[in-house]
Scaffold this active site. Structure first.
Site, PDB file in Angstrom:
ATOM      1  N   GLY A  12       0.847  -1.211   0.000  1.00 14.75           N
ATOM      2  CA  GLY A  12       0.000   0.000   0.000  1.00 14.75           C
ATOM      3  C   GLY A  12       0.872   1.247   0.000  1.00 14.75           C
ATOM      4  N   GLY A 103       5.808  -2.752   3.569  1.00  8.39           N
ATOM      5  CA  GLY A 103       5.453  -3.396   4.832  1.00  8.39           C
ATOM      6  C   GLY A 103       6.098  -4.768   4.963  1.00  8.39           C
ATOM      7  N   ASP A 128      -0.260   1.796   8.395  1.00  3.40           N
ATOM      8  CA  ASP A 128      -0.839   0.955   9.448  1.00  3.40           C
ATOM      9  C   ASP A 128      -0.040   0.919  10.753  1.00  3.40           C
ATOM     10  OD1 ASP A 128      -2.812   0.284   7.629  1.00  3.40           O
ATOM     11  OD2 ASP A 128      -1.774  -1.520   6.949  1.00  3.40           O
ATOM     12  N   GLY A 171      -6.131   0.148   9.138  1.00  3.99           N
ATOM     13  CA  GLY A 171      -5.053  -0.362  10.002  1.00  3.99           C
ATOM     14  C   GLY A 171      -4.693  -1.804   9.733  1.00  3.99           C
ATOM     15  N   HIS A 216     -23.442  14.176  21.451  1.00  4.54           N
ATOM     16  CA  HIS A 216     -23.151  13.194  20.406  1.00  4.54           C
ATOM     17  C   HIS A 216     -22.313  12.096  21.051  1.00  4.54           C
ATOM     18  CE1 HIS A 216     -19.227  15.140  20.555  1.00  4.54           C
ATOM     19  NE2 HIS A 216     -18.748  14.031  20.022  1.00  4.54           N
ATOM     20  N   ARG A 253      -5.432   7.535   3.464  1.00  4.14           N
ATOM     21  CA  ARG A 253      -4.128   7.108   2.953  1.00  4.14           C
ATOM     22  C   ARG A 253      -3.476   8.136   2.032  1.00  4.14           C
ATOM     23  NH1 ARG A 253      -4.118   1.071   0.694  1.00  4.14           N
ATOM     24  NH2 ARG A 253      -4.229   2.029  -1.335  1.00  4.14           N
TER      25      ARG A 253
HETATM   26  P1  ADP Z   1       3.113  -4.967   2.510  1.00  2.00           P
HETATM   27  O1  ADP Z   1       4.502  -4.882   2.026  1.00  2.00           O
HETATM   28  O2  ADP Z   1       2.469  -3.634   2.689  1.00  2.00           O
HETATM   29  O3  ADP Z   1       2.964  -5.909   3.692  1.00  2.00           O
HETATM   30  P2  ADP Z   1       2.011  -7.055   0.825  1.00  2.00           P
HETATM   31  O4  ADP Z   1       1.879  -8.061   1.916  1.00  2.00           O
HETATM   32  O5  ADP Z   1       0.907  -6.940  -0.186  1.00  2.00           O
HETATM   33  O6  ADP Z   1       2.229  -5.574   1.331  1.00  2.00           O
HETATM   34  O7  ADP Z   1       3.386  -7.406   0.067  1.00  2.00           O
HETATM   35  C1  ADP Z   1       3.830  -6.594  -1.005  1.00  2.00           C
HETATM   36  C2  ADP Z   1       4.515  -7.450  -2.025  1.00  2.00           C
HETATM   37  O8  ADP Z   1       5.676  -8.070  -1.432  1.00  2.00           O
HETATM   38  C3  ADP Z   1       3.701  -8.636  -2.540  1.00  2.00           C
HETATM   39  O9  ADP Z   1       2.778  -8.266  -3.554  1.00  2.00           O
HETATM   40  C4  ADP Z   1       4.794  -9.517  -3.102  1.00  2.00           C
HETATM   41  O10 ADP Z   1       5.226  -9.024  -4.344  1.00  2.00           O
HETATM   42  C5  ADP Z   1       5.916  -9.316  -2.078  1.00  2.00           C
HETATM   43  N1  ADP Z   1       5.890 -10.405  -1.088  1.00  2.00           N
HETATM   44  C6  ADP Z   1       5.014 -10.580  -0.071  1.00  2.00           C
HETATM   45  N2  ADP Z   1       5.271 -11.701   0.614  1.00  2.00           N
HETATM   46  C7  ADP Z   1       6.352 -12.263   0.035  1.00  2.00           C
HETATM   47  C8  ADP Z   1       7.115 -13.462   0.267  1.00  2.00           C
HETATM   48  N3  ADP Z   1       6.811 -14.296   1.252  1.00  2.00           N
HETATM   49  N4  ADP Z   1       8.169 -13.692  -0.545  1.00  2.00           N
HETATM   50  C9  ADP Z   1       8.488 -12.848  -1.552  1.00  2.00           C
HETATM   51  N5  ADP Z   1       7.809 -11.724  -1.828  1.00  2.00           N
HETATM   52  C10 ADP Z   1       6.760 -11.420  -1.056  1.00  2.00           C
HETATM   53  O1  F6P Z   2      -1.897  -1.319   4.334  1.00  5.59           O
HETATM   54  C1  F6P Z   2      -2.509  -0.078   4.111  1.00  5.59           C
HETATM   55  C2  F6P Z   2      -3.973  -0.261   3.897  1.00  5.59           C
HETATM   56  O2  F6P Z   2      -4.542   0.998   3.592  1.00  5.59           O
HETATM   57  C3  F6P Z   2      -4.738  -0.919   5.042  1.00  5.59           C
HETATM   58  O3  F6P Z   2      -4.983  -0.012   6.098  1.00  5.59           O
HETATM   59  C4  F6P Z   2      -5.973  -1.419   4.323  1.00  5.59           C
HETATM   60  O4  F6P Z   2      -6.523  -2.520   4.981  1.00  5.59           O
HETATM   61  C5  F6P Z   2      -5.420  -1.825   2.974  1.00  5.59           C
HETATM   62  O5  F6P Z   2      -4.205  -1.097   2.785  1.00  5.59           O
HETATM   63  C6  F6P Z   2      -6.321  -1.546   1.825  1.00  5.59           C
HETATM   64  O6  F6P Z   2      -5.705  -2.053   0.682  1.00  5.59           O
HETATM   65  P1  F6P Z   2      -6.213  -1.838  -0.813  1.00  5.59           P
HETATM   66  O7  F6P Z   2      -5.525  -0.621  -1.323  1.00  5.59           O
HETATM   67  O8  F6P Z   2      -5.757  -3.059  -1.512  1.00  5.59           O
HETATM   68  O9  F6P Z   2      -7.700  -1.677  -0.746  1.00  5.59           O
END
Ligand code: ADP
Ligand code: F6P
Length: 319
Positions: A12, A103, A128, A171, A216, A253
């Site tokens: 995100g 993240g 978050d 979050g 409220h 966001r």
């Molecule tokens: P965030 O980084 O905000 O936690 P995501 O969990 O969607 O968001 O992860 C972002 C990207 O990181 C995923 O779309 C993928 O490309 C990569 N990713 C996530 N988990 C893994 C993993 N276990 N191994 C390799 N790449 C990963």
């Molecule tokens: O991780 C940031 C965040 O905005 C979360 O707070 C929310 O749950 C999620 O991303 C929403 O993701 P998307 O952009 O895929 O709807």
């Protein structure tokens, strides 16, 4: 000595990501590196979508939310053969190191790339605040400000009608945005994973506030716990409060990053390049007690999330 460094934003988007780019790119050139930006997160690595930028890249976007180099989610990046394409593309361009702003999921990708020969440093980029290795993530402060200013407006109209409002806050299972906003906006009741929904207690509190002629009531609910529309209906039926539900959504966001956001993001971006310059990789940067620090990415996953019991205590004191 590393000569070429790439940077990408993943997961995100979060306000302050552009400032992190500036901190990294400016520092890179000061230390004699060539700096590359990768578009669309890990997808850009696989698609060969990266370019060398000059030392002024993104300076004019520091005051903008979102990420000027875009972000994406690429589930296939979990597969080694897909990551190998990315590694080959980087190596063909002579890029040996990468800064990943994102993240936990993005950190996992960064760790795996490091194991495949691309030294990576992760920067915590998400509204978050769900990364335990840092006190504050890039994006959290701005999002909190967005939430508070939206709630202030909602409360103005709710109090004019003597209403109750149930507001859903983002979050992604982390309560911090809800908790900090609950204190900053003087909420009457909060529902988070650390303070689960107790229907009887909620209805009792709301009835007491009605009896006390409060003009409220504000109930904050962290997303992914319950249906705020259904809860609003229940409150209306059981307490006599005319009740509305409001899901704040993406307004939380976007928007201009706060000064503190930019300040910390620039510091973190600069620090990431310094670490790579020292040959350190497979780590993630954090801000702990206002000091820049770093942890091994895998070890960082074992750090327990701060449940902020002290802050729930403050909330109880002011209620
Ligand atoms: P965030 O980084 O905000 O936690 P995501 O969990 O969607 O968001 O992860 C972002 C990207 O990181 C995923 O779309 C993928 O490309 C990569 N990713 C996530 N988990 C893994 C993993 N276990 N191994 C390799 N790449 C990963
Ligand atoms: O991780 C940031 C965040 O905005 C979360 O707070 C929310 O749950 C999620 O991303 C929403 O993701 P998307 O952009 O895929 O709807």
């Amino acid at each position: 000595m590393i000569k070429k460094i790439g940077i990408l934003t993943s997961g995100g988007d979060a306000p302050g990501m552009n400032a992190a780019l500036v901190g990294a790119i400016r520092t890179g050139y000061k230390l004699g590196k060539e700096m590359y930006v990768v578009y669309d997160g890990y997808k850009g690595l696989v698609d060969n979508n990266f370019v060398k930028v000059d030392e002024h890249f993104a300076e004019d976007k520091m005051s903008h939310g979102g990420t000027v180099i875009k972000t994406a989610r690429l589930p296939e990046f979990k597969e080694e053969k897909v990551r190998q394409i990315a590694v080959n593309n980087l190596k063909n361009e002579g890029i040996e190191a990468l800064i990943v702003v994102g993240g936990d999921g993005s950190y996992m990708g960064a760790k795996k790339l490091t194991e495949m020969g691309i030294n990576c440093v992760g920067l915590p980029g998400t509204i978050d605040n769900d990364i335990a290795s840092t006190d504050f993530t890039i994006g959290f402060d701005t999002s909190l400000n967005n939430i508070c200013s939206a709630i202030d407006k909602i409360v103005e109209t709710m109090s004019s009608h003597n209403r109750c409002v149930v507001v859903e806050v983002m979050g992604n299972n982390c309560p911090d945005l809800t908790l900090f906003a609950g204190i900053a906006c003087n909420a009457d009741y909060m529902i988070t994973v650390d303070r689960p929904y107790d229907e009887k207690d909620l209805m009792k509190v709301l009835k007491e506030k009605k009896a006390a002629n409060q003009d409220h009531v504000l109930v904050l609910v962290a997303e992914k716990i319950l249906d705020v529309n259904a809860l609003a209906k229940k409150i209306m039926a059981e307490t006599g409060w005319d009740t509305r539900a409001d899901v704040l959504g993406y307004i939380q966001r976007g928007g201009t990053p706060s000064a503190m956001e930019r300040f910390n993001a620039v510091r973190m971006g600069a620090y990431a390049v310094e670490l790579l310059d020292q040959g350190i990789g497979g780590v993630c940067v954090g801000l702990v007690n206002n000091k820049l620090t770093y942890h091994d990415i895998i070890e960082s996953f074992n750090i327990e999330r701060n449940k902020h019991e002290d802050l729930y205590h403050v909330f109880d004191l002011i209620k």
